[in-house]
Design a protein around this motif. Structure first.
Motif, PDB file in Angstrom:
ATOM      1  N   GLU A   1       0.651  -0.995  -0.149  1.00 29.20           N
ATOM      2  CA  GLU A   1      -0.047  -0.196   0.072  1.00 29.20           C
ATOM      3  C   GLU A   1       0.929   1.262  -0.056  1.00 29.20           C
ATOM      4  OE1 GLU A   1      -3.883   1.207   2.294  1.00 29.20           O
ATOM      5  OE2 GLU A   1      -2.179   1.564   3.582  1.00 29.20           O
ATOM      6  N   ILE A   2       0.656   2.139  -0.844  1.00 24.67           N
ATOM      7  CA  ILE A   2       1.166   3.347  -0.824  1.00 24.67           C
ATOM      8  C   ILE A   2       0.428   4.690  -0.527  1.00 24.67           C
ATOM      9  CG2 ILE A   2       2.758   4.852  -2.428  1.00 24.67           C
ATOM     10  CD1 ILE A   2       2.909   2.394  -4.147  1.00 24.67           C
ATOM     11  N   LYS A   3       0.878   4.993   0.887  1.00 21.13           N
ATOM     12  CA  LYS A   3       0.217   6.170   1.453  1.00 21.13           C
ATOM     13  C   LYS A   3       0.751   7.622   0.639  1.00 21.13           C
ATOM     14  CE  LYS A   3      -1.135   3.834   5.533  1.00 21.13           C
ATOM     15  NZ  LYS A   3      -0.964   3.915   6.914  1.00 21.13           N
ATOM     16  N   VAL A   4      -0.138   8.655   0.162  1.00 21.83           N
ATOM     17  CA  VAL A   4       0.513   9.610  -0.306  1.00 21.83           C
ATOM     18  C   VAL A   4       0.074  10.828   0.264  1.00 21.83           C
ATOM     19  CG1 VAL A   4       0.592  10.997  -2.666  1.00 21.83           C
ATOM     20  CG2 VAL A   4       0.425   8.408  -2.816  1.00 21.83           C
ATOM     21  N   VAL A   5       1.014  11.904   0.294  1.00 20.15           N
ATOM     22  CA  VAL A   5       0.709  13.191   0.877  1.00 20.15           C
ATOM     23  C   VAL A   5       0.816  14.193  -0.457  1.00 20.15           C
ATOM     24  CG1 VAL A   5       1.647  15.048   2.245  1.00 20.15           C
ATOM     25  CG2 VAL A   5       1.062  12.958   3.067  1.00 20.15           C
ATOM     26  N   LEU A   6      -0.045  15.015  -0.580  1.00 19.23           N
ATOM     27  CA  LEU A   6      -0.041  15.973  -1.673  1.00 19.23           C
ATOM     28  C   LEU A   6       0.160  17.311  -1.313  1.00 19.23           C
ATOM     29  CD1 LEU A   6      -0.502  16.884  -4.728  1.00 19.23           C
ATOM     30  CD2 LEU A   6      -2.853  17.263  -4.160  1.00 19.23           C
ATOM     31  N   ILE A   7       1.062  18.242  -1.649  1.00 21.26           N
ATOM     32  CA  ILE A   7       1.638  19.328  -1.384  1.00 21.26           C
ATOM     33  C   ILE A   7       1.445  20.145  -2.768  1.00 21.26           C
ATOM     34  CG2 ILE A   7       3.423  20.984  -0.312  1.00 21.26           C
ATOM     35  CD1 ILE A   7       2.707  18.614   1.217  1.00 21.26           C
ATOM     36  N   GLY A   8       0.099  20.878  -2.711  1.00 21.22           N
ATOM     37  CA  GLY A   8      -0.115  21.653  -3.854  1.00 21.22           C
ATOM     38  C   GLY A   8      -1.246  21.254  -4.634  1.00 21.22           C
ATOM     39  N   CYS A   9      -2.597  21.886  -4.497  1.00 16.27           N
ATOM     40  CA  CYS A   9      -3.689  21.081  -5.081  1.00 16.27           C
ATOM     41  C   CYS A   9      -4.039  21.767  -6.365  1.00 16.27           C
ATOM     42  CB  CYS A   9      -4.752  21.137  -3.785  1.00 16.27           C
ATOM     43  SG  CYS A   9      -4.383  20.176  -2.350  1.00 16.27           S
TER      44      CYS A   9
ATOM     45  N   ALA B   1       3.481  20.125   8.571  1.00 10.91           N
ATOM     46  CA  ALA B   1       2.484  19.321   9.074  1.00 10.91           C
ATOM     47  C   ALA B   1       1.783  18.191   8.306  1.00 10.91           C
ATOM     48  CB  ALA B   1       1.117  20.102   9.777  1.00 10.91           C
ATOM     49  N   ALA B   2       1.657  18.542   7.093  1.00  8.40           N
ATOM     50  CA  ALA B   2       1.083  17.331   6.252  1.00  8.40           C
ATOM     51  C   ALA B   2       2.210  16.261   5.910  1.00  8.40           C
ATOM     52  CB  ALA B   2       0.934  17.986   4.761  1.00  8.40           C
ATOM     53  N   MET B   3       3.536  16.831   5.923  1.00  6.54           N
ATOM     54  CA  MET B   3       4.512  15.663   5.688  1.00  6.54           C
ATOM     55  C   MET B   3       4.644  14.842   7.229  1.00  6.54           C
ATOM     56  SD  MET B   3       7.200  17.180   3.305  1.00  6.54           S
ATOM     57  CE  MET B   3       6.891  18.171   2.161  1.00  6.54           C
ATOM     58  N   ASP B   4       4.153  15.329   8.406  1.00  5.59           N
ATOM     59  CA  ASP B   4       4.282  14.668   9.615  1.00  5.59           C
ATOM     60  C   ASP B   4       3.190  13.354   9.345  1.00  5.59           C
ATOM     61  OD1 ASP B   4       6.152  16.191  10.760  1.00  5.59           O
ATOM     62  OD2 ASP B   4       4.702  17.267  11.888  1.00  5.59           O
ATOM     63  N   VAL B   5       2.170  13.427   8.769  1.00  4.45           N
ATOM     64  CA  VAL B   5       1.221  12.423   8.584  1.00  4.45           C
ATOM     65  C   VAL B   5       1.885  11.198   8.161  1.00  4.45           C
ATOM     66  CG1 VAL B   5      -0.948  11.532   7.500  1.00  4.45           C
ATOM     67  CG2 VAL B   5      -0.537  13.867   8.249  1.00  4.45           C
ATOM     68  N   GLU B   6       1.692  10.035   8.393  1.00  4.35           N
ATOM     69  CA  GLU B   6       2.443   8.731   8.172  1.00  4.35           C
ATOM     70  C   GLU B   6       2.062   8.587   6.658  1.00  4.35           C
ATOM     71  OE1 GLU B   6       2.227   3.823   8.849  1.00  4.35           O
ATOM     72  OE2 GLU B   6       1.068   5.254  10.264  1.00  4.35           O
ATOM     73  N   CYS B   7       3.296   8.486   5.995  1.00  3.21           N
ATOM     74  CA  CYS B   7       3.009   8.451   4.246  1.00  3.21           C
ATOM     75  C   CYS B   7       4.262   7.587   3.704  1.00  3.21           C
ATOM     76  CB  CYS B   7       2.519   9.403   3.786  1.00  3.21           C
ATOM     77  SG  CYS B   7       4.247  11.021   4.032  1.00  3.21           S
ATOM     78  N   ASP B   8       4.184   7.159   2.400  1.00  2.53           N
ATOM     79  CA  ASP B   8       5.381   6.787   1.847  1.00  2.53           C
ATOM     80  C   ASP B   8       6.020   7.688   0.951  1.00  2.53           C
ATOM     81  OD1 ASP B   8       5.001   4.038   2.975  1.00  2.53           O
ATOM     82  OD2 ASP B   8       2.904   4.107   1.894  1.00  2.53           O
ATOM     83  N   LEU B   9       5.079   8.546   0.104  1.00  4.07           N
ATOM     84  CA  LEU B   9       5.293   9.155  -0.837  1.00  4.07           C
ATOM     85  C   LEU B   9       4.458  10.650  -0.862  1.00  4.07           C
ATOM     86  CD1 LEU B   9       6.309   9.451  -3.934  1.00  4.07           C
ATOM     87  CD2 LEU B   9       4.041   8.591  -4.640  1.00  4.07           C
ATOM     88  N   VAL B  10       5.747  11.602  -0.941  1.00  2.00           N
ATOM     89  CA  VAL B  10       5.038  13.015  -1.135  1.00  2.00           C
ATOM     90  C   VAL B  10       5.085  13.571  -2.465  1.00  2.00           C
ATOM     91  CG1 VAL B  10       5.610  15.360  -0.329  1.00  2.00           C
ATOM     92  CG2 VAL B  10       5.828  13.474   1.303  1.00  2.00           C
ATOM     93  N   VAL B  11       4.006  14.105  -2.676  1.00  4.29           N
ATOM     94  CA  VAL B  11       3.892  14.723  -4.009  1.00  4.29           C
ATOM     95  C   VAL B  11       4.160  16.318  -3.915  1.00  4.29           C
ATOM     96  CG1 VAL B  11       2.672  15.233  -6.155  1.00  4.29           C
ATOM     97  CG2 VAL B  11       2.507  12.784  -5.246  1.00  4.29           C
ATOM     98  N   ILE B  12       5.307  16.730  -4.696  1.00  5.48           N
ATOM     99  CA  ILE B  12       5.270  18.278  -4.443  1.00  5.48           C
ATOM    100  C   ILE B  12       5.001  18.994  -5.874  1.00  5.48           C
ATOM    101  CG2 ILE B  12       6.921  20.123  -3.864  1.00  5.48           C
ATOM    102  CD1 ILE B  12       8.538  18.115  -2.428  1.00  5.48           C
TER     103      ILE B  12
END
Length: 442
Positions: free
Chosen positions: A43-51, A115-126
């Motif tokens: 499973e790949i948990k993603v955080v998105l920075i910039g919507c 704070a968004a990157m503090d959420v448990e995740c595998d991948l950050v999309v910038i």
């Protein structure tokens, strides 16, 4: 060229040729260049920075892969953009179950990314304006997150240097770093560039690269916006935020030209200006609407560049190469002694880069595109500063001493004063670069 400069140019050539050959062979085999191996992810948990548009597009592309992708947090300077994206995704039946963002994991303002990157995740999309990417990428690497970052990765030389330092750290941590220069994932470009590197058109003598279009969006100022909010919402039109059109769009073609050549330029001279931009109104935008650059490589060969937003003018986006034994269009054909035309699948580059990324994470393969993302970004910055100043600029000197467009970038919020480089005068006019007086090292 001095001995030191020759050595630096050789290093750039060596890096680009090595990574290009590896990526070409692997991608044509249905994979991506493997430089490290880690445990694969189910499973790949993603955080998105910039919507905004590109961030929204990247998430849809990630959802369209074969991976078990979950969006777990989002951050954007403006809450309505974050909410708008989430509402749009939840209304689409095929994506709704992939959205796992709770209300407390929606972050806003310019520093919400932390704070968004503090959420448990595998991948950050910038997918934010280029000015903010260096510190956001740096933070993602510190947190140990894999990263997909849109191009360009910075808007000035200090930002590029910062990204390069973070790339070094990402390699130490075996983090996957993908950059949104999607043509490098398209089979037509991969196969054509491989053939050029194999010598099928001989030595590359000259190139012409183009991003000539009709124009871009503009968002009128609203009564409730202060100057910072207006500029961030209208980011393309401000140099400190976007890096101008040559960085934001033309980088794609410059990247291909450097990939084809197998090195980066050592100097550039250029010219440009504003012929139609906002009808010449300096109270609405500060970027140029046309540029022309002559990039010179270490062997003296040239890459000529056109980038513009001019309605009613010739439009063309592409690259053309002249070699000692033939010519090429890197998007899929060679002419001359080794005539050839690509007849494989015409894949969507934005989608393919995410297929490659997710497939690699599922296998546990780690690749890193950060260095060429930063160097191609700097090629565009070198061109912009040459056009703005009217001077012949050297790569090494500008990379080391180029001006900082937003010195307090880490401390900015939507309530901050905008950087001096984009501060309007008493009549609301933004600073416009004037060749001959603009200082690229200020």
């Amino acid at each position: 060229m001095t001995k030191d400069n020759a050595s630096k140019s050789s290093d750039r050539r060596s890096f680009l040729k090595t990574t290009s050959v590896a990526a070409t062979g692997a991608a044509l085999a249905g994979s991506v260049a493997r430089t490290a191996h880690a445990a694969g992810l189910d499973e790949i948990k993603v955080v998105l920075i910039g919507c905004g548009g590109r961030g929204s597009g990247a998430i849809v592309n990630l959802f369209n892969t074969e991976g078990n992708v979950k969006l777990v947090a989002v951050a954007d300077a403006f809450p309505q953009k974050a909410e708008g994206l989430l509402n749009s995704l939840r209304k689409r039946k095929q994506y709704a179950e992939k959205v796992a963002v709770t209300p407390e994991n929606i972050y806003t303002d310019l520093n919400g990314y932390k704070a968004a990157m503090d959420v448990e995740c595998d991948l950050v999309v910038i997918a934010t304006p280029p000015a903010f990417k260096p510190q956001q990428f740096e933070h993602a690497v510190k947190k140990g997150r894999h990263v997909f970052m849109e191009k360009p990765v910075a808007s000035d030389a200090p930002g590029v240097r910062r990204v390069l330092e973070s790339v070094k750290e990402s390699k130490k941590k075996d983090l996957l770093v993908a950059i949104g220069l999607q043509r490098r994932h398209q089979p037509n470009y991969l196969e054509t560039v491989r053939r050029i590197h194999d010598g099928e058109i001989g030595d590359v003598i000259s190139q012409q690269v183009y991003w000539n279009g009709g124009g871009i969006w503009y968002r009128n100022r609203t009564d409730d916006q202060n100057e910072m909010a207006f500029q961030c919402n209208n980011w393309y039109h401000f140099n400190w935020l976007s890096g101008d059109q040559i960085c934001e769009q033309h980088i794609h073609n410059l990247d291909i030209g450097c990939w084809v050549k197998g090195e980066y330029p050592v100097e550039c001279n250029g010219m440009g200006g504003r012929g139609q931009r906002m009808d010449g109104d300096p109270t609405k935008s500060q970027i140029n609407d046309h540029t022309f650059c002559e990039f010179t490589f270490a062997d003296g060969s040239k890459m000529f560049s056109q980038g513009r937003h001019l309605k009613g003018a010739w439009t063309h986006v592409g690259e053309h190469v002249q070699g000692s034994k033939g010519t090429a269009d890197p998007s899929g054909w060679l002419a001359g002694a080794n005539e050839w035309k690509f007849d494989g699948p015409n894949l969507n580059g934005h989608q393919q880069e995410q297929h490659d990324l997710i497939a690699a994470l599922m296998r546990g393969d780690i690749y890193n595109e950060g260095e060429y993302g930063a160097l191609s970004t700097f090629t565009a910055i070198l061109g912009r500063e040459a056009c703005y100043s009217g001077k012949v600029l050297k790569w090494d000197e500008l990379l080391e001493n180029g001006r900082n467009l937003a010195p307090n970038i880490d401390d900015l919020t939507l309530e901050s004063q905008v950087p001096e480089s984009a501060r309007p005068d008493d009549e609301g006019r933004y600073p416009i670069p004037v060749p001959g007086s603009y200082n690229p090292f200020a």
